[in-house]
Design an enzyme around this catalytic site. Structure first.
Site, PDB file in Angstrom:
ATOM      1  CD  GLU A  36      -3.000   0.656   2.380  1.00 28.84           C
ATOM      2  OE1 GLU A  36      -2.784  -0.288   3.178  1.00 28.84           O
ATOM      3  OE2 GLU A  36      -3.892   1.484   2.544  1.00 28.84           O
ATOM      4  CG  HIS A  37       0.864   3.210   2.909  1.00 27.00           C
ATOM      5  ND1 HIS A  37      -0.357   3.720   3.219  1.00 27.00           N
ATOM      6  CD2 HIS A  37       1.094   2.226   3.809  1.00 27.00           C
ATOM      7  CE1 HIS A  37      -0.843   3.079   4.261  1.00 27.00           C
ATOM      8  NE2 HIS A  37       0.013   2.170   4.644  1.00 27.00           N
ATOM      9  N   GLY A 201      -6.681   6.628  25.059  1.00 24.97           N
ATOM     10  CA  GLY A 201      -5.264   6.310  24.911  1.00 24.97           C
ATOM     11  C   GLY A 201      -4.610   7.424  24.102  1.00 24.97           C
ATOM     12  CB  ILE A 205      -5.460  11.859  24.476  1.00 21.56           C
ATOM     13  CG1 ILE A 205      -6.325  11.300  25.615  1.00 21.56           C
ATOM     14  CG2 ILE A 205      -4.771  13.139  24.900  1.00 21.56           C
ATOM     15  CD1 ILE A 205      -7.392  12.235  26.177  1.00 21.56           C
ATOM     16  CB  ALA A 338       6.902   4.336  15.159  1.00 23.33           C
ATOM     17  CG  HIS A 463      19.849  28.660  33.793  1.00 22.89           C
ATOM     18  ND1 HIS A 463      18.644  28.409  34.410  1.00 22.89           N
ATOM     19  CD2 HIS A 463      19.984  30.009  33.714  1.00 22.89           C
ATOM     20  CE1 HIS A 463      18.068  29.571  34.717  1.00 22.89           C
ATOM     21  NE2 HIS A 463      18.864  30.571  34.304  1.00 22.89           N
TER      22      HIS A 463
HETATM   23  C1  LIG Z   1      -3.167   7.960  14.662  1.00 23.67           C
HETATM   24  C2  LIG Z   1      -1.919   7.261  15.117  1.00 23.67           C
HETATM   25  C3  LIG Z   1      -0.909   7.988  15.711  1.00 23.67           C
HETATM   26  C4  LIG Z   1       0.249   7.342  16.120  1.00 23.67           C
HETATM   27  N1  LIG Z   1       1.236   8.081  16.697  1.00 23.67           N
HETATM   28  C5  LIG Z   1       2.370   7.469  17.109  1.00 23.67           C
HETATM   29  C6  LIG Z   1       3.422   8.212  17.683  1.00 23.67           C
HETATM   30  O1  LIG Z   1       3.343   9.430  17.822  1.00 23.67           O
HETATM   31  N2  LIG Z   1       4.535   7.553  18.060  1.00 23.67           N
HETATM   32  C7  LIG Z   1       4.666   6.195  17.913  1.00 23.67           C
HETATM   33  O2  LIG Z   1       5.698   5.640  18.282  1.00 23.67           O
HETATM   34  N3  LIG Z   1       3.688   5.461  17.370  1.00 23.67           N
HETATM   35  C8  LIG Z   1       2.550   6.066  16.957  1.00 23.67           C
HETATM   36  N4  LIG Z   1       1.568   5.327  16.368  1.00 23.67           N
HETATM   37  C9  LIG Z   1       1.782   3.861  16.214  1.00 23.67           C
HETATM   38  C10 LIG Z   1       2.668   3.549  15.018  1.00 23.67           C
HETATM   39  O3  LIG Z   1       2.101   4.081  13.848  1.00 23.67           O
HETATM   40  C11 LIG Z   1       2.852   2.058  14.885  1.00 23.67           C
HETATM   41  O4  LIG Z   1       3.309   1.528  16.104  1.00 23.67           O
HETATM   42  C12 LIG Z   1       3.871   1.728  13.808  1.00 23.67           C
HETATM   43  O5  LIG Z   1       3.442   2.183  12.548  1.00 23.67           O
HETATM   44  C13 LIG Z   1       4.098   0.213  13.740  1.00 23.67           C
HETATM   45  O6  LIG Z   1       5.029  -0.074  12.761  1.00 23.67           O
HETATM   46  P1  LIG Z   1       5.028  -1.475  11.998  1.00 23.67           P
HETATM   47  O7  LIG Z   1       6.188  -1.430  11.078  1.00 23.67           O
HETATM   48  O8  LIG Z   1       4.930  -2.573  12.986  1.00 23.67           O
HETATM   49  O9  LIG Z   1       3.659  -1.512  11.186  1.00 23.67           O
HETATM   50  P2  LIG Z   1       2.962  -0.509  10.165  1.00 23.67           P
HETATM   51  O10 LIG Z   1       3.474   0.861  10.280  1.00 23.67           O
HETATM   52  O11 LIG Z   1       1.502  -0.712  10.358  1.00 23.67           O
HETATM   53  O12 LIG Z   1       3.391  -1.069   8.743  1.00 23.67           O
HETATM   54  C14 LIG Z   1       2.971  -2.295   8.287  1.00 23.67           C
HETATM   55  C15 LIG Z   1       3.006  -2.286   6.789  1.00 23.67           C
HETATM   56  O13 LIG Z   1       2.770  -3.601   6.320  1.00 23.67           O
HETATM   57  C16 LIG Z   1       1.989  -3.553   5.148  1.00 23.67           C
HETATM   58  N5  LIG Z   1       1.344  -4.863   5.015  1.00 23.67           N
HETATM   59  C17 LIG Z   1       0.470  -5.438   5.869  1.00 23.67           C
HETATM   60  N6  LIG Z   1       0.146  -6.673   5.440  1.00 23.67           N
HETATM   61  C18 LIG Z   1       0.824  -6.879   4.291  1.00 23.67           C
HETATM   62  C19 LIG Z   1       0.918  -7.955   3.387  1.00 23.67           C
HETATM   63  N7  LIG Z   1       0.259  -9.091   3.595  1.00 23.67           N
HETATM   64  N8  LIG Z   1       1.706  -7.824   2.300  1.00 23.67           N
HETATM   65  C20 LIG Z   1       2.400  -6.681   2.081  1.00 23.67           C
HETATM   66  N9  LIG Z   1       2.355  -5.625   2.911  1.00 23.67           N
HETATM   67  C21 LIG Z   1       1.587  -5.728   4.004  1.00 23.67           C
HETATM   68  C22 LIG Z   1       1.039  -2.404   5.403  1.00 23.67           C
HETATM   69  O14 LIG Z   1       0.526  -1.872   4.203  1.00 23.67           O
HETATM   70  C23 LIG Z   1       1.932  -1.421   6.153  1.00 23.67           C
HETATM   71  O15 LIG Z   1       2.531  -0.501   5.270  1.00 23.67           O
HETATM   72  C24 LIG Z   1       0.407   5.943  15.932  1.00 23.67           C
HETATM   73  C25 LIG Z   1      -0.608   5.214  15.302  1.00 23.67           C
HETATM   74  C26 LIG Z   1      -1.751   5.864  14.893  1.00 23.67           C
HETATM   75  C27 LIG Z   1      -2.814   5.062  14.220  1.00 23.67           C
END
Ligand SMILES: Cc1cc2nc3c(=O)[nH]c(=O)nc-3n(C[C@H](O)[C@H](O)[C@H](O)COP(=O)(O)OP(=O)(O)OC[C@H]3O[C@@H](n4cnc5c(N)ncnc54)[C@H](O)[C@@H]3O)c2cc1C
Length: 484
Positions: A36-37, A201, A205, A338, A463
């Site tokens: 997707e992205h 959460g 917020i 993240a 400071h």
């Molecule tokens: C509104 C919001 C705000 C947030 N703010 C923060 C923040 O300030 N700080 C922070 O630390 N965290 C924040 N988070 C959480 C953070 O976005 C996630 O913890 C982080 O993106 C997780 O990373 P990841 O690599 O595990 O998964 P993701 O970022 O979800 O990436 C997974 C990727 O896998 C791809 N994918 C899934 N299945 C398949 C498949 N079968 N084949 C190919 N591709 C696939 C998806 O398209 C996606 O691009 C926030 C989340 C949200 C929703």
């Protein structure tokens, strides 16, 4: 049969793309499959675009309060379309940046939906890549140049980094119109006049703070007795006081029992403590009751991978129970952040390489919420430390005693530290107030180095900075505070 890789990663979010870069640095032939992205939820729908929205809200807030700083600013207003456009632009810039990093590190990007097709002991894992099964909310456009496409790929090691999606409560299914998830909340077509946020959460917020600052009537409904349930009780209480001062309505010990949709909004039945019930109306409702791991359709069960409580079970180094299959990030369980995903990706790849990788210490993962005022914490809360049987010494320092906070016009906040009374070990730090999300890392480093109060006393803090409050809070825990 297409290429064979040393490491193939399913998912190009912060877990997946960081693991890929580290793998390439260590000399592995590496590929990332993304449907997707690039950049995942973090860059496209999470961490980054929310911070861009919150920045607009912050500047709007300061413009509204310009008189406090001796400034004359005509009544400020905003163009929501432009605010959203900026946020989407920031995401697009960074996701293009990930494409660049993949290219620079000679990592193959395979575009499509991946599934583990075959995993047999002693043989490479087979991964099939087909068309995305999930309609993209806003697919990467354009798809990066030079990506590989559908087919079957082989790899010695497959890392599942598929992230998570919004958790949905039965009967309160998001419809993209009246009931939003973070996807719709991230790009409102217009400012809702009133909004109910279900769940307090970090995600709930942050949106509550954004919409309230921009002028919406916001009510937050939380099932548990405190908002920001994972945070220290004192910090959550102080934050709540500030939110209420800003005009946010907050209900705790309250359960959304029913949501009825109408042409002009939602009617929400809330059950409160003592079996009472209340009816609220609002234009929209944001469902922010957590996220759940993307474990489906990946061939994990067929491969025999253990799933526990909706996430892939791993051993701290990303290894599942099936040789050659690993999991990192949100899909491998909480905290779903993240930086946890990125760090797990690095640890996992270094362990595959045979380096001395250390399993992550969950008590040393910081958590930040970028609302106004900000919240940041690491380690044990006072209550958790006591529950763990530790005798504690607690330090507190209020923003009112800090020169920089006063100069900034930000006198509301607190830095709280929790030490082991016997050894002086820093067990946790909890903050609420301006810029605390930038301060927390000082305590994270300190905890990583197993700091005691003595090292913090001997550290010189510049400071005037907000960081001086970190020093003062530690001093306070041992009866040596200076400016209070
Ligand atoms: C509104 C919001 C705000 C947030 N703010 C923060 C923040 O300030 N700080 C922070 O630390 N965290 C924040 N988070 C959480 C953070 O976005 C996630 O913890 C982080 O993106 C997780 O990373 P990841 O690599 O595990 O998964 P993701 O970022 O979800 O990436 C997974 C990727 O896998 C791809 N994918 C899934 N299945 C398949 C498949 N079968 N084949 C190919 N591709 C696939 C998806 O398209 C996606 O691009 C926030 C989340 C949200 C929703």
């Amino acid at each position: 049969m297409a290429d064979t890789y040393d490491i193939l990663i399913i998912g190009g979010g912060p877990g997946g793309y960081v693991a890929a870069i580290r793998a390439a640095q260590l000399g592995f032939k590496t590929a990332v499959v993304e449907r997707e992205h690039l950049g995942g939820i973090c860059l496209n729908w999470g961490c980054i675009p929310t911070k861009a929205l919150l920045r607009s809200a912050e500047i709007f807030h300061y413009a509204e309060h310009g008189a406090n700083y001796g400034l004359k600013i005509e009544k400020p207003s905003f163009d929501m379309e432009a605010v959203v456009k900026r946020s989407r632009g920031v995401s697009a810039q960074l996701n293009g940046g990930v494409a660049y990093l993949m290219k620079k590190n000679k990592i193959d990007v395979i575009w499509g939906q991946a599934k583990i097709a075959k995993a047999a002991k002693g043989a490479p894992v087979e991964v099939s890549v087909g068309k995305s099964a999930k309609p993209a909310v806003e697919p990467q456009n354009p798809v990066p140049k030079g990506v590989l496409g559908e087919g079957t790929y082989k790899a010695k090691h497959v890392i599942v980094a598929t992230g998570a999606r919004p958790r949905v409560l039965p009967g309160i299914e998001p419809d993209g119109d009246r009931i939003w998830t973070y996807f719709e909340a991230m790009k409102p077509k217009a400012m809702p006049k009133s909004l109910i946020v279900m769940g307090s959460g970090a995600i709930g917020i942050e949106f509550a703070s954004f919409y309230r600052t921009m002028g919406a009537d916001v009510t937050v409904i939380e099932l548990l007795p405190q908002i920001l349930p994972v945070e220290d009780a004192e910090v959550a209480k102080l934050a709540r006081k500030q939110f209420e001062k800003q005009g946010m309505k907050i209900m705790t010990d309250a359960k959304v029992a029913k949501v009825e949709k109408g042409s002009d909004g939602v009617t929400v039945t809330v059950e409160t403590k003592g079996g009472k019930s209340e009816t609220l109306k609002a234009e929209r409702l944001i469902s922010a009751v957590g996220v759940q791991g993307n474990i489906e359709g990946l061939g994990l069960e067929e491969a025999g991978v253990t799933i526990e409580r909706g996430v892939v079970k791993t051993d701290g180094l990303g290894r599942t129970n099936v040789s050659g299959i690993y999991a990192i990030g949100d899909v491998a369980g909480p905290p779903m952040l993240a930086h946890k995903a990125e760090h797990e990706g690095t640890i996992c790849v270094e362990a595959i390489k045979g380096l001395d990788a250390h399993p992550m210490k969950s008590t040393q993962i910081p958590g930040c919420t970028y609302c106004q005022p900000q919240i940041a914490s690491v380690g044990l809360t006072e209550a958790k430390a006591k529950e763990a049987g530790r005798e504690v010494k607690v330090g507190r320092f209020s923003f009112t005693g800090n020169g920089k906070a006063i100069a900034l016009g930000e006198p509301d906040g607190m830095v709280k530290t929790v030490f082991d009374a016997k050894t002086g070990e820093l067990l946790g730090a909890h903050m609420v107030g301006a810029e605390v999300t930038e301060l927390i890392q000082g305590f994270v480093v300190a905890m990583g180095l197993e700091t005691t109060e003595e090292e913090l006393f001997h550290t010189v803090f510049p400071h005037p900075t907000l960081s001086e409050m970190m020093h003062e809070s530690a001093l306070d825990a041992f009866g040596r505070v200076i400016h209070m």
